[in-house]
Design a protein around this motif. Structure first.
Motif, mmCIF file in Angstrom:
data_model
loop_
_atom_site.group_PDB
_atom_site.id
_atom_site.type_symbol
_atom_site.label_atom_id
_atom_site.label_comp_id
_atom_site.label_asym_id
_atom_site.label_seq_id
_atom_site.Cartn_x
_atom_site.Cartn_y
_atom_site.Cartn_z
ATOM 1 N N LEU A 206 0.840 -1.201 0.000
ATOM 2 C CA LEU A 206 0.000 0.000 0.000
ATOM 3 C C LEU A 206 0.876 1.253 0.000
ATOM 4 C CD1 LEU A 206 -2.691 -1.056 2.640
ATOM 5 C CD2 LEU A 206 -2.959 -0.958 0.145
ATOM 6 N N PRO A 207 0.376 2.367 -0.528
ATOM 7 C CA PRO A 207 1.125 3.627 -0.440
ATOM 8 C C PRO A 207 1.260 4.064 1.009
ATOM 9 C CG PRO A 207 -1.068 3.999 -1.340
ATOM 10 C CD PRO A 207 -0.902 2.522 -1.246
ATOM 11 N N TYR A 208 2.332 4.811 1.275
ATOM 12 C CA TYR A 208 2.706 5.134 2.647
ATOM 13 C C TYR A 208 2.952 6.634 2.776
ATOM 14 C CZ TYR A 208 5.643 5.065 6.901
ATOM 15 O OH TYR A 208 6.167 5.283 8.138
ATOM 16 N N ALA A 209 2.322 7.258 3.768
ATOM 17 C CA ALA A 209 2.510 8.684 4.040
ATOM 18 C C ALA A 209 3.119 8.835 5.421
ATOM 19 C CB ALA A 209 1.180 9.427 3.967
ATOM 20 N N PHE A 210 4.280 9.513 5.488
ATOM 21 C CA PHE A 210 4.993 9.667 6.755
ATOM 22 C C PHE A 210 4.722 11.044 7.355
ATOM 23 C CE2 PHE A 210 8.532 10.438 9.599
ATOM 24 C CZ PHE A 210 8.648 9.218 10.260
ATOM 25 N N ALA A 211 4.484 11.052 8.668
ATOM 26 C CA ALA A 211 4.116 12.292 9.373
ATOM 27 C C ALA A 211 5.346 13.124 9.704
ATOM 28 C CB ALA A 211 3.341 11.958 10.641
ATOM 29 N N SER A 212 6.129 13.427 8.686
ATOM 30 C CA SER A 212 7.375 14.168 8.883
ATOM 31 C C SER A 212 7.146 15.620 9.264
ATOM 32 C CB SER A 212 8.217 14.093 7.610
ATOM 33 O OG SER A 212 7.423 14.228 6.446
ATOM 34 N N HIS A 213 5.930 16.118 9.132
ATOM 35 C CA HIS A 213 5.663 17.517 9.455
ATOM 36 C C HIS A 213 5.680 17.781 10.957
ATOM 37 C CE1 HIS A 213 1.885 15.368 9.623
ATOM 38 N NE2 HIS A 213 1.238 16.411 10.101
ATOM 39 N N PHE A 214 5.556 16.725 11.785
ATOM 40 C CA PHE A 214 5.635 16.952 13.230
ATOM 41 C C PHE A 214 6.416 15.869 13.976
ATOM 42 C CE2 PHE A 214 1.992 14.139 13.008
ATOM 43 C CZ PHE A 214 2.071 13.379 14.163
ATOM 44 N N ALA A 215 6.772 14.766 13.317
ATOM 45 C CA ALA A 215 7.506 13.681 13.978
ATOM 46 C C ALA A 215 8.518 13.077 13.009
ATOM 47 C CB ALA A 215 6.532 12.620 14.478
#
Length: 330
Positions: free
Chosen positions: A177-186
């Motif tokens: 599945l496609p993956y989105a990483f919460a790099s905007h806060f962690a």
């Protein structure tokens, strides 16, 4: 490089949830004109400063106010909901707005301990099983199956896995599945998570190759000084959240260290370091550096800005910056 928006539907100080929702609709309409590919909203509960708690309802409202931009959840906190309810909600959205709905899934509760107690589902804490059930309910029609999502079945709503740790990266890779990483806060595990995801990816019916999304805070203005001032609202909000005093999105200030102190400001900036802030050209260069460092397949931009007109201008400048990168690459 596709570029999208993650909107928390922030409620600014001095405004109401109704204002925040109206602002989100207006931003989505403009984002469609500026070439943004997706417009995602996030599930948060029991927070005075965020108006996207009933995420599926707000997604439908924004999809109905726009024409072509994809609208979705970034994300739905699956532990709070039964898979059948989520499948019916997003199946209905996909039936109303074909080929425009995304369903990002996360494991966090989207709130504090009070939220966890209020949302608790006795005997259920199995994210992989819930995702598998969602896939089945949104997948091909199964005549005679004891449980069916109607509307929902055969809509094949695209699923995304959201995360800020290696668990989500591993799971997204295993499921293809496609993956989105919460790099905007962690952002601490960003590099390792992307590496694990790409190294372990198994092709699936939905996704033949890895597809990783990088989240970036963006604060763009006509001057660097104004961009830094706009950013101060999010810095204050994040500090308030860390201190256990969340509230509405604060008004900007000229000197953030005078408000937060040097130590807190440095800690907040470290957590929010995946950020582009400045003029259009400065934002272009900073986004280019982040893309070069992490090689995402897609980026999603976010940013809590107190004044709605300034927020519109920021996302307009950011879109122009990303488009200029594409032109340079060509």
């Amino acid at each position: 490089m596709r570029y999208s928006i993650l909107d928390l539907s922030n409620v600014p100080e001095g405004r109401t949830a109704a204002d925040a929702i109206a602002n989100s609709v207006d931003l989505a309409r403009h984002a469609e004109q500026w070439g943004y590919h997706r417009y995602w909203l996030a599930e948060h509960h029991n927070m005075e400063g965020i108006a996207s708690a009933a995420t599926a309802i707000l997604i439908g409202h924004i999809a109905g106010a726009t024409r072509s931009i994809r609208v979705g959840a970034g994300g739905i906190m699956l532990g709070n909901h039964m898979p059948l309810a989520v499948a019916e909600q997003f199946g209905t959205l996909a039936t109303m707005y074909p080929n425009r709905i995304d369903l990002g899934l996360g494991r966090a509760p989207g709130g504090d301990m009070n939220v966890m107690r209020a949302m608790y589902r006795p005997g259920r804490d199995d994210f992989p099983t819930d995702v598998a059930q969602l896939q089945a309910l949104l997948g091909p029609t199964r005549p005679g199956a004891p449980l069916r999502a109607i509307p929902g079945e055969a809509t094949e709503v695209p699923l995304w896995i959201l995360g800020s740790s290696l668990y989500g990266a591993q799971f997204a890779a295993q499921q293809g599945l496609p993956y989105a990483f919460a790099s905007h806060f962690a952002p601490d595990a960003l590099e390792d998570a992307f590496a694990v995801y790409r190294d372990r990816f198994q092709p699936s019916k939905q996704q033949a190759t890895p597809h990783a999304m990088l989240a970036i805070n963006v604060f763009a203005a006509d001057t660097e000084q104004e961009a830094r001032r706009l950013r101060s609202s999010m810095q204050q909000a994040f500090a308030n959240l860390r201190s256990g005093n969340p509230g509405k999105l604060p008004a900007p200030v000229d000197d953030i260290e005078a408000v937060l102190g040097t130590q807190m400001t440095r800690a907040i900036d470290q957590a929010l370091r995946v950020t582009a802030c400045g003029t259009r050209d400065q934002v272009r260069d900073q986004i280019a550096a982040l893309i070069e460092a992490h090689n995402p397949d897609e980026i999603i931009l976010t940013g809590g800005i107190h004044d709605h007109t300034a927020r519109l201008r920021s996302f307009e400048l950011a879109a122009d910056a990303v488009q200029s990168l594409t032109a340079l690459a060509a």
